[in-house]
Design an enzyme around this catalytic site. Structure first.
Site, mmCIF file in Angstrom:
data_model
loop_
_atom_site.group_PDB
_atom_site.id
_atom_site.type_symbol
_atom_site.label_atom_id
_atom_site.label_comp_id
_atom_site.label_asym_id
_atom_site.label_seq_id
_atom_site.Cartn_x
_atom_site.Cartn_y
_atom_site.Cartn_z
ATOM 1 C CB SER A 17 -0.924 0.018 1.219
ATOM 2 O OG SER A 17 -1.638 1.237 1.271
ATOM 3 C CG LEU A 18 2.135 3.700 -3.356
ATOM 4 C CD1 LEU A 18 1.883 4.411 -4.670
ATOM 5 C CD2 LEU A 18 3.519 4.025 -2.832
ATOM 6 C CB SER A 19 -2.586 4.413 2.133
ATOM 7 O OG SER A 19 -3.540 4.080 1.147
ATOM 8 C CB THR A 64 -7.252 -1.543 0.604
ATOM 9 O OG1 THR A 64 -7.153 -1.990 -0.753
ATOM 10 C CG2 THR A 64 -6.326 -2.361 1.491
ATOM 11 C CE LYS A 68 -11.564 -0.208 -1.359
ATOM 12 N NZ LYS A 68 -11.433 0.375 -2.718
ATOM 13 C CG ASN A 89 -12.400 4.723 0.203
ATOM 14 O OD1 ASN A 89 -13.291 5.450 0.627
ATOM 15 N ND2 ASN A 89 -11.436 5.171 -0.593
ATOM 16 C CG ASP A 105 -12.021 4.078 -3.887
ATOM 17 O OD1 ASP A 105 -10.890 4.585 -3.752
ATOM 18 O OD2 ASP A 105 -12.332 2.972 -3.425
ATOM 19 N N GLY A 128 -13.980 -4.884 -17.238
ATOM 20 C CA GLY A 128 -13.996 -5.561 -15.939
ATOM 21 C C GLY A 128 -15.291 -5.307 -15.189
ATOM 22 N N GLY A 130 -15.425 -5.992 -11.371
ATOM 23 C CA GLY A 130 -15.187 -6.201 -9.944
ATOM 24 C C GLY A 130 -15.637 -5.010 -9.123
ATOM 25 C CE1 TYR A 217 0.375 1.442 -6.193
ATOM 26 C CE2 TYR A 217 -2.010 1.463 -6.335
ATOM 27 C CZ TYR A 217 -0.859 1.147 -5.645
ATOM 28 O OH TYR A 217 -0.931 0.538 -4.432
#
Length: 275
Positions: A17-19, A64, A68, A89, A105, A128, A130, A217
């Site tokens: 995670s980049l959070s 994440t 959720k 989220n 989001d 997609g 999902g 990303y």
């Protein structure tokens, strides 16, 4: 000195995670030296115990996969945005101890598109079906004036996407994944698929492509995003979405508006470059 304030991202897996990078960059820019932001590996079974164990120093949580939806029964209030896609989220803990859930989001997607000058399109395609695809449909309810064509792998997924469309007020047409290359001719294409799923479409990018929003990303650019750029098309990436949804989380958790978009994006870009 101000009392310490805590926030974190929860999920499983969570190591990627980049959070933390984004939120900590915001705290540094805002001078919030007493704030900390961590990551915790938490699955659905462990989530209730984790939430119950939090003390009054906690300001908020980012969630994440796979949490959720699992978080919703543990909340006191859920925003209309989050309820529309049954996905939270963001959790903010109020001064009186209430747990309030939101979904950043969806407005994050809208903000990322508007940053690139996309305010309204006549039609769109979604690759997609999902959890991210339902958020994409909710964003398209804002920016798309006409029908949305969703390319999916099964009749069950097709029915789900049509159901989300009905709930969100979006005219959704479903097409089998075998014909997904046809999606690339839409004015706006949102790819919500896992890494590698769209690599085979690079030869199908039109000569004058519209806008591609690829929610990945890492790795970046995806093969599709690189081919799109090579044909002169505009590309919105997963980092754009990540930064915009995190920016809204920082604002909700800290009460500081506006959060520092440039500093957060710079930190995210640096973190990805170092991986």
């Amino acid at each position: 000195m101000s009392e310490p304030r805590r926030a974190a991202v929860l999920g499983s897996p969570i190591a990627h995670s980049l959070s933390p990078v984004l939120h900590r960059a915001a705290y540094a820019e805002l001078g919030l030296e007493h704030w900390s932001y961590d990551r915790f590996e938490v699955d659905e079974a462990a989530l209730p115990g984790f939430i119950e164990g939090l003390d009054a120093s906690w300001a908020g949580l980012s969630l994440t996969m796979p949490l959720k939806r699992a978080i919703i029964p543990l909340l006191d209030e859920v925003s209309a945005t989050a309820a529309s896609v049954e996905a939270v989220n963001t959790v903010v803990f109020t001064d009186d101890g209430r747990r309030v859930g939101d979904n950043t989001d969806i407005p994050g997607m809208v903000a990322a598109l508007r940053e690139r000058g996309v305010d309204k399109v006549e039609s769109a395609a979604v690759l997609g079906a999902g959890a991210t695809a339902s958020s994409a449909l909710a964003a398209l309810a804002v920016v798309c004036a006409g029908p949305v064509t969703a390319y999916v792998r099964s009749p069950e997924r097709a029915a789900e996407m049509r159901g989300w469309g009905e709930r969100l007020g979006v005219d959704v047409i479903t097409v089998d994944w075998a014909d997904a290359a046809a999606a690339l001719s839409a004015p706006l294409v949102i790819a919500t698929t896992p890494a590698g799923a769209t690599d085979a479409f690079t030869g199908s990018v039109p000569e004058a492509p519209g806008i591609l929003f690829d929610v990945l990303y890492e790795p970046w650019p995806t093969e599709l995003a690189a081919a799109w750029s090579a044909h002169g098309g505009a590309v919105v990436g997963g980092l754009d979405l990540l930064v915009h949804q995190a920016l809204l989380q920082v604002e909700q958790m800290t009460g500081r508006i506006p959060a520092p978009l440039a500093a957060m994006r710079q930190a995210g870009e640096a973190a990805l470059a170092s991986r």
